[in-house]
Design a protein around this motif. Structure first.
Motif, PDB file in Angstrom:
ATOM      1  N   ASP A  21      19.262  65.975 -68.623  1.00 54.58           N
ATOM      2  CA  ASP A  21      20.378  66.493 -67.828  1.00 54.58           C
ATOM      3  C   ASP A  21      19.874  66.978 -66.469  1.00 54.58           C
ATOM      4  OD1 ASP A  21      22.762  66.469 -69.649  1.00 54.58           O
ATOM      5  OD2 ASP A  21      21.516  67.743 -70.884  1.00 54.58           O
ATOM      6  N   ALA A  25      20.546  65.318 -62.761  1.00 56.14           N
ATOM      7  CA  ALA A  25      21.428  66.014 -61.808  1.00 56.14           C
ATOM      8  C   ALA A  25      20.708  66.450 -60.532  1.00 56.14           C
ATOM      9  CB  ALA A  25      22.032  67.239 -62.487  1.00 56.14           C
ATOM     10  N   LYS A  28      20.523  64.239 -57.271  1.00 55.82           N
ATOM     11  CA  LYS A  28      21.780  64.072 -56.517  1.00 55.82           C
ATOM     12  C   LYS A  28      22.022  65.274 -55.614  1.00 55.82           C
ATOM     13  CE  LYS A  28      23.965  62.437 -60.552  1.00 55.82           C
ATOM     14  NZ  LYS A  28      25.177  62.491 -61.338  1.00 55.82           N
ATOM     15  N   GLU A  29      21.667  66.459 -56.098  1.00 56.99           N
ATOM     16  CA  GLU A  29      21.841  67.667 -55.282  1.00 56.99           C
ATOM     17  C   GLU A  29      20.829  67.696 -54.139  1.00 56.99           C
ATOM     18  OE1 GLU A  29      24.224  69.953 -55.443  1.00 56.99           O
ATOM     19  OE2 GLU A  29      25.115  68.770 -57.063  1.00 56.99           O
ATOM     20  N   GLY A  80      23.562  57.825 -58.900  1.00 56.97           N
ATOM     21  CA  GLY A  80      24.320  58.463 -57.827  1.00 56.97           C
ATOM     22  C   GLY A  80      24.778  57.419 -56.851  1.00 56.97           C
ATOM     23  N   ASN A 252      18.258  76.284 -64.165  1.00 55.68           N
ATOM     24  CA  ASN A 252      18.897  74.964 -64.071  1.00 55.68           C
ATOM     25  C   ASN A 252      20.380  75.113 -63.740  1.00 55.68           C
ATOM     26  OD1 ASN A 252      16.626  73.491 -64.829  1.00 55.68           O
ATOM     27  ND2 ASN A 252      17.097  73.679 -66.997  1.00 55.68           N
ATOM     28  N   ASP A 255      25.586  69.658 -64.055  1.00 57.74           N
ATOM     29  CA  ASP A 255      26.193  68.599 -63.255  1.00 57.74           C
ATOM     30  C   ASP A 255      27.689  68.572 -63.568  1.00 57.74           C
ATOM     31  OD1 ASP A 255      27.076  66.304 -62.064  1.00 57.74           O
ATOM     32  OD2 ASP A 255      25.368  65.070 -62.695  1.00 57.74           O
ATOM     33  N   TYR A 256      28.474  69.170 -62.674  1.00 61.50           N
ATOM     34  CA  TYR A 256      29.916  69.268 -62.938  1.00 61.50           C
ATOM     35  C   TYR A 256      30.664  67.947 -62.693  1.00 61.50           C
ATOM     36  CZ  TYR A 256      29.453  74.355 -63.564  1.00 61.50           C
ATOM     37  OH  TYR A 256      29.112  75.610 -64.025  1.00 61.50           O
ATOM     38  N   THR A 257      29.936  66.918 -62.269  1.00 60.89           N
ATOM     39  CA  THR A 257      30.619  65.619 -62.246  1.00 60.89           C
ATOM     40  C   THR A 257      30.591  64.995 -63.649  1.00 60.89           C
ATOM     41  OG1 THR A 257      28.630  64.363 -61.668  1.00 60.89           O
ATOM     42  CG2 THR A 257      29.954  65.175 -59.830  1.00 60.89           C
ATOM     43  N   VAL A 258      29.664  65.461 -64.470  1.00 63.12           N
ATOM     44  CA  VAL A 258      29.573  64.967 -65.852  1.00 63.12           C
ATOM     45  C   VAL A 258      30.275  65.919 -66.811  1.00 63.12           C
ATOM     46  CG1 VAL A 258      27.978  64.400 -67.734  1.00 63.12           C
ATOM     47  CG2 VAL A 258      27.352  63.848 -65.375  1.00 63.12           C
ATOM     48  N   SER A 466      26.721  75.753 -60.929  1.00 61.74           N
ATOM     49  CA  SER A 466      26.489  74.474 -60.255  1.00 61.74           C
ATOM     50  C   SER A 466      25.045  74.445 -59.723  1.00 61.74           C
ATOM     51  CB  SER A 466      27.476  74.292 -59.114  1.00 61.74           C
ATOM     52  OG  SER A 466      27.349  75.363 -58.224  1.00 61.74           O
ATOM     53  N   TRP A 467      24.601  73.259 -59.361  1.00 58.44           N
ATOM     54  CA  TRP A 467      23.216  73.061 -58.963  1.00 58.44           C
ATOM     55  C   TRP A 467      22.891  73.554 -57.561  1.00 58.44           C
ATOM     56  CZ3 TRP A 467      18.571  72.306 -60.667  1.00 58.44           C
ATOM     57  CH2 TRP A 467      18.380  71.788 -61.936  1.00 58.44           C
TER      58      TRP A 467
END
Ligand code: ADP
Length: 483
Positions: A21, A25, A28-29, A80, A252, A255-258, A466-467
């Protein structure tokens, strides 16, 4: 700034736990913060080459493993929007059913496999002619890489000036091997020393990561302190204390898109805080597929647990008090894989209380999403927990966590306060069965009070994991190494 992330698992390609995870994630951040990131991971059989449009690059290489030469392939895909992911391949090592081992235990050649991976990554960089400023390594499987950079590769011009960060996700997994196998690494015997890779007469890959990296991080502030103590240091407290000034704790993110109940395609009905009553539709579906009774006349809390079945995750504690827990008016759905002993215990208890407990002994991503969405309470009584993702994911879904106050759980969950209505869960301080039972009792009792429970659910859903903040902390460390 160019950063290469190296990990033995990366979501969505291959996952056994939280490590994937995180490594899925974080890139992408980082990219959002202007960093050029690429990823390298092993080319496992389980990775679906068609789905992810992964193609062979045709760039092949050889690396020495002990006295032998092993050949490798390099494949490429994307994650991504535009992050390159490279897959280090070798059929003998990675074309298998699992990542690290099977029902008989760890694969016997894990040293060879991850030696190959680490050297393969360094060879691959040269082949794609991309020189990162930083190589960010994760866990013991990548521990040899910083060691190679500071030894075998140190005089090769291509690798000069590359800095390394090593992130410890769980110190209990160490990659220790007997000294008789040391030749596999190709490192000189000079490195087999107390202040280097040697570990109680044998050698340790996580120690290599700790010793040879420029900076070490771990996945929560509290855990970064805990691992410098005898209780949590897993025999590395000495070396970590020695490196304390280069050791940082960065929590950590999620990933709030997942993991997002508003958009999650894997749940029965999406919802937000405003439409949180739709959680009930997910609960109904979850109970139904688990063949548990749907009782509408009473408010019965459904507790979910998604976990490796391991002492670390509090299974020993659960074993001690499961009968007592069953005396409460609750239902429990467990999803997990792991130790046979705990599988047996859970099986027998679920057979005894078929109306109350449902057991899923498997790894099932879709079911995990539905449990996060459909349960009312999330149980995570870990003995120790470097960071823990389950409690943060569950909160996003308005599922209230019950946790032991340790590591990342201590940093993210605060006991709900009936007076000022602050807090986002139920926390027990002392790792004892009675304490867990009492935390569950507090939760079950509060659940009866619909109005107050709604406030608690709202506190959970508003907690932000969030990240963004954590990715910024990583970039600060990258910059620190380059100035
Ligand atoms: P770990 O120590 O196992 O990495 P974390 O809480 O950090 O624990 O992360 C666990 C991750 O693995 C979460 O995303 C969780 O949902 C997932 N997970 C654990 N067990 C299972 C399972 N049996 N099926 C599906 N997902 C699982």
């Amino acid at each position: 700034m160019k950063v290469l992330l190296v990990s033995s698992e990366v979501s969505p390609f291959a996952k056994t736990g939280g490590l994937a995870d995180v490594t899925g994630a974080l890139p992408k951040e980082l990219e959002k913060l202007g960093i050029e990131v690429k990823i390298m991971m092993p080319d496992y059989r389980m990775i679906n080459k068609d789905d992810f449009k992964i193609e062979k690059t045709g760039l092949d290489f050889n690396v020495p493993i002990g006295a032998e030469k092993k050949s490798g392939t390099l494949s490429k895909g994307k994650t991504g929007r535009k992050i390159d992911v490279f897959f280090i391949g070798n059929e003998e090592y990675f074309d298998r059913d699992f990542l690290y081992g099977d029902e008989n235990g760890d694969y016997r050649d894990n040293l060879q496999r991850f030696t190959f991976f680490c050297r393969g990554v360094l060879e691959a960089l040269k082949l794609i002619d991309w020189k990162p400023d930083i190589i960010h390594c994760h866990d013991w499987q990548t521990g040899l890489l910083p060691a190679y950079l500071k030894t075998i590769y140190q005089n090769e011009p291509f690798y000069q000036g590359i800095s390394t960060i090593f992130t410890i996700h769980n110190l209990a997994y160490q990659g220790n091997f007997p000294h008789q196998l040391y030749h596999v690494t190709g490192l000189s015997w000079k490195e087999f020393a107390l202040e280097k890779i040697e570990f109680f007469g044998n050698f340790s890959l996580i120690k290599a990561g700790i010793v040879y990296s420029d900076i070490i991080t771990t996945v929560s502030e509290t855990y970064s302190k805990e691992i410098q103590t005898k209780e949590f240091g897993c025999r590395f407290e000495g070396v970590l204390e020695w490196r304390a000034k280069d050791l940082y704790g960065i929590i950590n993110g999620i990933d709030y898109t997942v993991w997002n109940p508003k958009t999650d395609p894997l749940i029965k009905m999406v919802y937000s805080l405003k439409t949180v009553k739709n959680k009930a539709i997910n609960k109904e579906k979850l109970l139904k597929i688990n063949e548990l009774p749907i009782i509408k006349e009473e408010r019965i809390p459904l507790i979910g647990m998604i976990s490796r079945l391991d002492v670390q995750k509090g299974l020993g504690l659960i074993e001690e008090c499961i009968e007592e827990l069953m005396s409460f008016n609750l239902q429990l759905i467990i999803l997990g894989t792991g130790e046979k002993k705990f599988q047996r215990i859970l099986k027998s208890i679920s057979e005894k209380y078929p109306e109350k407990i449902a057991l899923n002994l498997k790894f099932d991503e879709a079911l995990a999403h539905l449990i996060y969405a459909g349960a009312d309470i999330f149980l995570m009584p870990s003995n120790y927990e470097p960071c823990g993702l389950g409690q943060m994911i569950s909160m996003k879904y308005g599922t209230v966590p019950i946790v032991h106050k340790t590591g990342g759980l201590a940093d993210t969950v605060k006991e709900f306060d009936l007076n000022d209505k602050s807090g986002n869960g139920f926390v027990f301080d002392v790792y004892q069965p009675g304490e867990l039972v009492s935390a569950v009792e507090r939760a079950v009792n509060l659940y009866k009070d619909k109005k107050t429970w709604r406030v608690l659910v709202s506190n959970c859903m508003k907690s932000d994991f969030s990240w963004k903040a954590s990715a910024k902390k990583y970039t600060d460390l990258y910059k620190k190494l380059k100035t």
